[in-house]
Write a protein that holds these residues in place. Structure first.
Motif, PDB file in Angstrom:
ATOM      1  N   ASP A   1     -14.275 -16.927  51.980  1.00 55.19           N
ATOM      2  CA  ASP A   1     -13.352 -18.053  51.795  1.00 55.19           C
ATOM      3  C   ASP A   1     -14.052 -19.355  52.123  1.00 55.19           C
ATOM      4  O   ASP A   1     -14.754 -19.460  53.121  1.00 55.19           O
ATOM      5  CB  ASP A   1     -12.145 -17.894  52.733  1.00 55.19           C
TER       6      ASP A   1
ATOM      7  N   ASP B   1     -12.216 -22.243  52.321  1.00 61.28           N
ATOM      8  CA  ASP B   1     -11.123 -23.200  52.501  1.00 61.28           C
ATOM      9  C   ASP B   1     -11.170 -23.931  53.841  1.00 61.28           C
ATOM     10  O   ASP B   1     -10.368 -24.832  54.069  1.00 61.28           O
ATOM     11  CB  ASP B   1      -9.767 -22.528  52.298  1.00 61.28           C
TER      12      ASP B   1
ATOM     13  N   ALA C   1     -11.809 -28.012  53.644  1.00 64.49           N
ATOM     14  CA  ALA C   1     -10.353 -28.067  53.433  1.00 64.49           C
ATOM     15  C   ALA C   1      -9.933 -29.423  52.875  1.00 64.49           C
ATOM     16  O   ALA C   1      -8.883 -29.542  52.233  1.00 64.49           O
ATOM     17  CB  ALA C   1      -9.624 -27.806  54.751  1.00 64.49           C
TER      18      ALA C   1
ATOM     19  N   ASP D   1      -8.517 -26.567  49.325  1.00 65.49           N
ATOM     20  CA  ASP D   1      -9.482 -25.474  49.141  1.00 65.49           C
ATOM     21  C   ASP D   1     -10.308 -25.849  47.903  1.00 65.49           C
ATOM     22  O   ASP D   1      -9.738 -26.046  46.815  1.00 65.49           O
ATOM     23  CB  ASP D   1      -8.729 -24.155  48.896  1.00 65.49           C
TER      24      ASP D   1
END
Ligand code: OOG
Length: 256
Positions: free
Chosen positions: A173, A175, A194, A199
């Protein structure tokens, strides 16, 4: 000549001679359709000189950037091989007017993407991810512009460098990864991925939407810059600038 061809010629000369010009919007009201038509005409001039499109870039995907420049919509610009720098390559400061640097996330597209692609899993669309540095350089006086102005000016694109590519399925990920921008080893901006649309993976859908609306092609093998994670910082006259993203590594550019 049509308005977009006249604007494109003025912006092209401004970039090639590193000389700023007045905003287009101070002359007359320029709408976004004319602005994107101008950008396409500007890129057509570069392609006629032998350049090749290598990717697309998003702008104003983070609040830090939108607030810094006083604009609020996400925009799309075009990258060519003449803008591409190798990792740790030298950028000639004199080729630009008032360059700034931004840390970004770069995606390598795995497939052609049309308006329907956002419904497909990201792992089908993105081959790899890398830390990136973008050098922006508004061709407008004092780095001031309206949204239409900056779209016409190819979203201030000047140069970009990408670091090591990590296959998308091994990147995890993205994000909330720490982002660091350093000048000569000193931290000049920090942030998180972020900040980029919540994202950065949302960049693909955002780019697909703008591409369909304004006539861009997203092709397999292209780079997509997802937009800056922090406000932009002036590029020093001499020195080393580096962007790093936790887990993805770093990328650098030198100036003189
Ligand atoms: C326009 C380009 C913005 C970004 O990452 O938000 C941009 C500018 O600020 O001159 O590239």
């Amino acid at each position: 000549m049509t308005a977009d061809a006249v604007f494109a010629a003025a912006l092209d000369t401004a970039q090639r001679t590193a000389t700023s010009i007045a905003q287009l919007s101070s002359e007359e009201e320029v709408g976004l359709d004319t602005a994107y038509a101008t950008q396409h005409a500007l890129i057509a001039r570069r392609l006629a000189r032998g350049e090749r499109i290598t990717g697309l870039k998003l702008g104003f995907t983070s609040q830090a950037k939108a607030q810094q420049m006083g604009v609020h919509d996400v925009i799309l610009g075009t990258l060519t091989d003449a803008m591409r720098l190798d990792d740790d390559a030298v950028f000639d400061r004199r080729s630009a007017i008032h360059p700034r640097i931004e840390p970004e996330v770069a995606y390598l597209l795995a497939t052609d993407i049309d308006g329907s692609a956002p419904g497909r899993p990201l792992s089908d669309l993105i081959a790899a991810v890398a830390p990136a540095l973008e050098i922006i350089d508004s061709r407008y006086r004092d780095f001031r512009f309206s949204l239409a102005d900056v779209v016409a000016d190819n979203t201030s694109a000047a140069a970009y460098a990408t670091g090591p590519w990590t296959p998308f399925d091994r990147a995890g990920d993205l994000d909330n990864r720490a982002v660091l921008l350093e000048v000569d080893g000193r931290v000049s901006a920090t942030g998180s991925t972020a900040a980029i649309l919540g994202d950065p993976a949302r960049a693909v859908a955002a780019a697909a939407r703008l591409a369909a609306r304004y006539g861009f092609a997203l092709r397999a093998g292209m780079v997509l810059l997802a937009g800056a994670a922090t406000a932009a910082v002036p590029l020093p006259d001499r020195g080393v600038v580096e962007a790093s993203i936790a887990g993805l590594g770093r990328v650098g550019v030198r100036t003189h």
